[in-house]
Write a protein that holds these residues in place. Structure first.
Motif, mmCIF file in Angstrom:
data_model
loop_
_atom_site.group_PDB
_atom_site.id
_atom_site.type_symbol
_atom_site.label_atom_id
_atom_site.label_comp_id
_atom_site.label_asym_id
_atom_site.label_seq_id
_atom_site.Cartn_x
_atom_site.Cartn_y
_atom_site.Cartn_z
ATOM 1 N N VAL A 205 -7.907 -12.023 18.657
ATOM 2 C CA VAL A 205 -6.580 -11.957 18.034
ATOM 3 C C VAL A 205 -5.757 -10.907 18.749
ATOM 4 C CG1 VAL A 205 -7.389 -12.685 15.770
ATOM 5 C CG2 VAL A 205 -7.335 -10.255 16.327
ATOM 6 N N HIS A 206 -4.480 -10.970 18.535
ATOM 7 C CA HIS A 206 -3.594 -9.944 19.065
ATOM 8 C C HIS A 206 -3.394 -8.890 17.992
ATOM 9 C CE1 HIS A 206 -2.702 -12.232 22.629
ATOM 10 N NE2 HIS A 206 -2.486 -13.295 21.881
ATOM 11 N N GLY A 207 -3.110 -7.687 18.412
ATOM 12 C CA GLY A 207 -2.836 -6.627 17.460
ATOM 13 C C GLY A 207 -1.627 -6.969 16.610
ATOM 14 N N THR A 208 -1.610 -6.441 15.414
ATOM 15 C CA THR A 208 -0.487 -6.646 14.521
ATOM 16 C C THR A 208 0.354 -5.384 14.533
ATOM 17 O OG1 THR A 208 -1.905 -8.015 13.136
ATOM 18 C CG2 THR A 208 0.162 -7.260 12.165
ATOM 19 N N PRO A 209 1.428 -5.361 15.332
ATOM 20 C CA PRO A 209 2.225 -4.146 15.402
ATOM 21 C C PRO A 209 2.935 -3.879 14.076
ATOM 22 C CG PRO A 209 3.253 -5.900 16.657
ATOM 23 C CD PRO A 209 1.949 -6.433 16.150
ATOM 24 N N VAL A 210 3.096 -2.620 13.782
ATOM 25 C CA VAL A 210 3.807 -2.222 12.573
ATOM 26 C C VAL A 210 5.261 -2.031 12.954
ATOM 27 C CG1 VAL A 210 4.009 -0.464 10.789
ATOM 28 C CG2 VAL A 210 1.754 -1.121 11.640
ATOM 29 N N SER A 211 6.136 -2.780 12.304
ATOM 30 C CA SER A 211 7.549 -2.727 12.684
ATOM 31 C C SER A 211 8.386 -1.931 11.697
ATOM 32 C CB SER A 211 8.104 -4.144 12.799
ATOM 33 O OG SER A 211 7.937 -4.826 11.576
ATOM 34 N N LYS A 212 7.764 -1.418 10.663
ATOM 35 C CA LYS A 212 8.514 -0.645 9.688
ATOM 36 C C LYS A 212 7.767 0.645 9.375
ATOM 37 C CE LYS A 212 6.355 -2.975 5.822
ATOM 38 N NZ LYS A 212 6.483 -3.471 4.500
ATOM 39 N N LYS A 213 8.471 1.546 8.760
ATOM 40 C CA LYS A 213 7.852 2.812 8.381
ATOM 41 C C LYS A 213 6.911 2.588 7.206
ATOM 42 C CE LYS A 213 11.513 5.665 10.112
ATOM 43 N NZ LYS A 213 12.651 6.488 9.840
ATOM 44 N N ILE A 214 5.865 3.395 7.167
ATOM 45 C CA ILE A 214 4.888 3.344 6.088
ATOM 46 C C ILE A 214 4.980 4.670 5.344
ATOM 47 C CG2 ILE A 214 2.433 3.226 5.512
ATOM 48 C CD1 ILE A 214 2.040 1.750 8.219
ATOM 49 N N LEU A 215 5.064 4.607 4.036
ATOM 50 C CA LEU A 215 5.050 5.822 3.239
ATOM 51 C C LEU A 215 3.599 6.138 2.885
ATOM 52 C CD1 LEU A 215 6.504 8.116 1.799
ATOM 53 C CD2 LEU A 215 6.703 6.627 -0.200
ATOM 54 N N LEU A 216 3.108 7.220 3.412
ATOM 55 C CA LEU A 216 1.744 7.689 3.173
ATOM 56 C C LEU A 216 1.820 8.845 2.193
ATOM 57 C CD1 LEU A 216 -1.315 8.027 3.864
ATOM 58 C CD2 LEU A 216 -0.580 9.447 5.797
ATOM 59 N N GLU A 217 1.118 8.728 1.081
ATOM 60 C CA GLU A 217 1.073 9.786 0.078
ATOM 61 C C GLU A 217 -0.373 10.223 -0.105
ATOM 62 O OE1 GLU A 217 1.625 10.130 -4.721
ATOM 63 O OE2 GLU A 217 3.099 8.923 -3.642
ATOM 64 N N ILE A 218 -0.600 11.522 -0.019
ATOM 65 C CA ILE A 218 -1.953 12.053 -0.170
ATOM 66 C C ILE A 218 -1.930 13.196 -1.179
ATOM 67 C CG2 ILE A 218 -3.907 13.164 0.980
ATOM 68 C CD1 ILE A 218 -2.938 11.888 3.595
ATOM 69 N N ARG A 219 -2.870 13.137 -2.119
ATOM 70 C CA ARG A 219 -3.045 14.242 -3.061
ATOM 71 C C ARG A 219 -4.261 15.036 -2.604
ATOM 72 N NH1 ARG A 219 -1.252 16.103 -7.623
ATOM 73 N NH2 ARG A 219 -2.587 17.459 -8.856
ATOM 74 N N TYR A 220 -4.014 16.288 -2.231
ATOM 75 C CA TYR A 220 -5.064 17.190 -1.769
ATOM 76 C C TYR A 220 -5.611 17.994 -2.945
ATOM 77 C CZ TYR A 220 -3.309 16.109 2.892
ATOM 78 O OH TYR A 220 -2.916 15.454 4.038
ATOM 79 N N SER A 221 -6.876 18.340 -2.882
ATOM 80 C CA SER A 221 -7.499 19.142 -3.936
ATOM 81 C C SER A 221 -6.952 20.555 -3.964
ATOM 82 C CB SER A 221 -9.025 19.194 -3.744
ATOM 83 O OG SER A 221 -9.553 17.900 -3.812
ATOM 84 N N ARG A 222 -6.607 21.057 -2.790
ATOM 85 C CA ARG A 222 -6.115 22.435 -2.686
ATOM 86 C C ARG A 222 -4.709 22.441 -2.079
ATOM 87 N NH1 ARG A 222 -9.649 26.356 -3.484
ATOM 88 N NH2 ARG A 222 -8.531 27.772 -2.098
ATOM 89 N N VAL A 223 -3.860 23.291 -2.620
ATOM 90 C CA VAL A 223 -2.491 23.415 -2.131
ATOM 91 C C VAL A 223 -2.474 23.804 -0.662
ATOM 92 C CG1 VAL A 223 -0.342 24.729 -2.380
ATOM 93 C CG2 VAL A 223 -1.575 23.965 -4.415
ATOM 94 N N GLU A 224 -3.423 24.661 -0.241
ATOM 95 C CA GLU A 224 -3.462 25.108 1.157
ATOM 96 C C GLU A 224 -3.609 23.928 2.116
ATOM 97 O OE1 GLU A 224 -6.027 26.325 -1.054
ATOM 98 O OE2 GLU A 224 -4.687 27.907 -1.750
ATOM 99 N N LYS A 225 -4.381 22.922 1.720
ATOM 100 C CA LYS A 225 -4.567 21.739 2.574
ATOM 101 C C LYS A 225 -3.275 20.928 2.668
ATOM 102 C CE LYS A 225 -8.732 22.396 3.842
ATOM 103 N NZ LYS A 225 -9.034 22.680 5.248
ATOM 104 N N ALA A 226 -2.529 20.862 1.560
ATOM 105 C CA ALA A 226 -1.244 20.161 1.572
ATOM 106 C C ALA A 226 -0.265 20.877 2.498
ATOM 107 C CB ALA A 226 -0.677 20.059 0.157
ATOM 108 N N VAL A 227 -0.282 22.203 2.471
ATOM 109 C CA VAL A 227 0.597 22.993 3.340
ATOM 110 C C VAL A 227 0.200 22.791 4.805
ATOM 111 C CG1 VAL A 227 1.262 25.349 3.985
ATOM 112 C CG2 VAL A 227 1.157 24.695 1.567
#
Length: 155
Positions: A97-119
């Motif tokens: 197969v051919h790769g499926t290029p991403v043509s739009k922005k993706i919103l990635l949301e991550i909840r970190y256990s520690r604030v320091e990791k988010a920073v």
């Protein structure tokens, strides 16, 4: 493939508002390189999620999740035989197969256990020129990514 998310540091990951597990993220990244998933062995919950995205996938349940740090394991001999048979069956279905290029922005949301990791993640995003902002609280960071492989910078 071994675990790609650090469960001690990450509480959840969402793509465009949808909670996803590491197996879904791994498959999305592979697909952008033209690699379609054909086989997965994991716990029942991860396989239920991935089968919804890739119904053609051959799967083997290795254990049943009973809680955050608790699982009912299956017999090793049974699992190994099922993996062997599943991979053999999956290999017969391989298609180029051919790769499926991403043509739009993706919103990635991550909840970190520690604030320091988010920073730290926000600083890393800034260094790569990836827009980010705080989410619902100081533990959550939201990133605007353009390629699924950029997820690996933050997990």
């Amino acid at each position: 493939m071994a675990h790609t998310f650090n469960s001690r540091e990450i509480q959840y990951v969402k793509l465009n508002g949808q909670a996803v597990g590491e197996l879904s993220v791994d498959c999305l990244i592979c697909q952008t390189y033209g690699i379609l998933p054909i086989f997965a062995a994991s716990d029942d919950v991860a396989l239920q999620e991935i089968k919804a995205l890739y119904p053609q996938l051959q799967t083997v349940i290795t254990k049943y999740g009973k809680g955050k740090n608790c699982a009912e394991m299956r017999l090793k001999e049974d699992v190994l035989q099922e993996i062997y048979n599943g991979v053999k069956k999956a290999a017969a279905t391989i298609q180029l197969v051919h790769g499926t290029p991403v043509s739009k922005k993706i919103l990635l949301e991550i909840r970190y256990s520690r604030v320091e990791k988010a920073v730290e993640a926000a600083q890393k995003a800034n260094g790569y020129g990836i827009p980010s902002k705080m989410g619902e609280d100081t533990h959550v960071r939201c990133f605007e990514i353009t390629q699924p492989k950029q997820i690996t910078l933050f997990v």
